[in-house]
Design a protein around this motif. Structure first.
Motif, PDB file in Angstrom:
ATOM      1  N   HIS A 159       0.837  -1.297   0.105  1.00 43.69           N
ATOM      2  CA  HIS A 159      -0.035   0.119   0.049  1.00 43.69           C
ATOM      3  C   HIS A 159       0.952   1.182   0.112  1.00 43.69           C
ATOM      4  N   SER A 177      -5.291   6.119  -0.523  1.00 46.82           N
ATOM      5  CA  SER A 177      -4.199   5.100  -0.821  1.00 46.82           C
ATOM      6  C   SER A 177      -4.337   4.222  -2.062  1.00 46.82           C
ATOM      7  N   GLN A 197      -3.312   0.695  -3.512  1.00 46.23           N
ATOM      8  CA  GLN A 197      -3.044  -0.526  -2.951  1.00 46.23           C
ATOM      9  C   GLN A 197      -2.905  -1.728  -3.866  1.00 46.23           C
ATOM     10  N   ASN A 211      -2.149  -4.894  -3.238  1.00 46.74           N
ATOM     11  CA  ASN A 211      -2.684  -5.963  -2.931  1.00 46.74           C
ATOM     12  C   ASN A 211      -3.926  -6.403  -3.281  1.00 46.74           C
ATOM     13  N   SER A 212      -4.814  -5.490  -3.175  1.00 41.69           N
ATOM     14  CA  SER A 212      -6.126  -5.526  -3.361  1.00 41.69           C
ATOM     15  C   SER A 212      -6.465  -4.867  -4.977  1.00 41.69           C
ATOM     16  N   ARG A 268       3.164   0.305   3.524  1.00 41.93           N
ATOM     17  CA  ARG A 268       2.185  -0.444   4.235  1.00 41.93           C
ATOM     18  C   ARG A 268       3.337  -1.265   5.336  1.00 41.93           C
ATOM     19  N   ASN A 298       7.429  -4.939   2.403  1.00 35.87           N
ATOM     20  CA  ASN A 298       6.858  -3.883   1.805  1.00 35.87           C
ATOM     21  C   ASN A 298       7.783  -2.769   1.503  1.00 35.87           C
TER      22      ASN A 298
END
Length: 222
Positions: free
Chosen positions: A85, A109, A111, A113-114, A183, A188
Motif C-alpha cells: 500500500h 491509498s 493498494q 494487494n487488492s 504498508r 513492503n
C-alpha cells in the motif's frame, strides 16, 4: 524522465497557485526543514536512494509545515515490494489512528494487494471508507497522482486522468499536516519519486491572475 515531470509539474503549479512544498528527493539525507521521518516499528525504514524516498514497513515522512485547508498534492511513485500500500494522508494532526500505525486524517491509498484506490476517514474513533474503485497496479511501474482538496471535496486524479478516478465529500478535518507512508509488513517497499504541494487560489485571486495574463498578452501584441 523524473526530472522532466518534476520541472513540468512545478511550472504548471506556479501558473495556478502558490507552491508550498516541493521535493525531488535528490539529496543524501531527508530534508529536515520539510519533513519529519516516520519509523513507528522496529523494522520501519525511510531513506533517500537514487533520487527517491524509499519507504519500508510503514516508514514514511510527515510535513513540518502546516498546510492550508484547500490544496493540491502531486507526485510520482512506484511499488518495489510485495502486496503493498502507499498512503497519502491529508488534514492530519499526525497522531496514530490505529494499531497499524496509520495517521489520523483523510487517507488516500493505492493498494497493490487488492488492486484498489481508496479514500478513507481515519482516527478520532472514525474509520469510514468514503470512496473506492478497482484499478490495476503493478510492481516496478511508475505512477503519477494528483489529489485536490477543495470545498470539502477530495478528488484523486491518477496517471494523467482528465477527471477524478474517485472523489468524496467529507467534513472530517482533524489537522492540517500531510503524511506519506508505506504498508506495515516485511517485504513492503514504495519509492516516492517527487512531490509538490500547492495552494488553490481563491476565486478573486484567480480572476486577478487571468486578468493579468490577458493584459500581458495585449501589451505584447502592441
Amino acid at each position: 524522465m523524473k526530472k522532466f515531470f518534476f520541472v513540468a509539474l512545478l511550472f504548471s503549479a506556479s501558473l495556478k497557485a502558490d507552491v508550498l512544498l516541493t521535493d525531488s528527493f535528490d539529496g543524501a539525507l531527508i530534508d529536515s526543514a520539510k519533513w519529519t521521518a516516520y519509523r513507528p516499528q522496529g523494522g520501519s525504514q525511510v531513506f533517500l536512494s537514487g533520487g527517491n524516498l524509499v519507504m519500508q514497513m510503514r516508514g514514511g515522512v510527515d510535513s513540518v509545515m502546516a498546510l492550508p485547508n484547500e490544496l493540491q498534492v502531486e507526485g510520482g511513485f512506484r511499488f518495489t515490494g510485495y502486496e503493498d500500500h502507499f498512503a497519502v494522508v491529508l488534514r492530519s494532526e499526525l497522531s496514530i489512528a490505529n494499531g497499524y500505525y496509520e495517521k489520523t486524517g483523510i487517507r488516500v491509498s493505492f493498494q497493490d494487494n487488492s488492486q484498489t484506490l481508496r479514500i478513507q476517514e481515519l482516527g478520532n474513533g472514525v474509520n469510514n471508507e468514503i470512496a473506492f474503485t478497482f484499478y490495476t497496479l503493478n510492481r516496478n511501474t511508475d505512477y503519477t497522482f494528483k489529489i485536490v482538496d477543495q470545498n470539502n471535496i477530495v478528488s484523486l486524479y491518477f496517471n494523467g486522468s482528465a477527471s477524478p478516478v474517485i472523489q468524496a465529500t467529507t467534513l472530517f478535518r482533524p489537522g492540517s499536516f500531510i503524511s506519506f507512508y508505506d504498508r506495515e509488513n516485511p517485504g513492503n517497499e514504495t519509492q516516492l519519486q517527487y512531490v509538490a504541494v500547492s495552494s488553490i487560489p481563491e476565486p478573486s485571486s484567480l480572476s486577478l491572475l487571468l486578468a493579468g495574463g490577458v493584459g500581458l498578452m495585449f501589451r505584447k501584441r502592441r
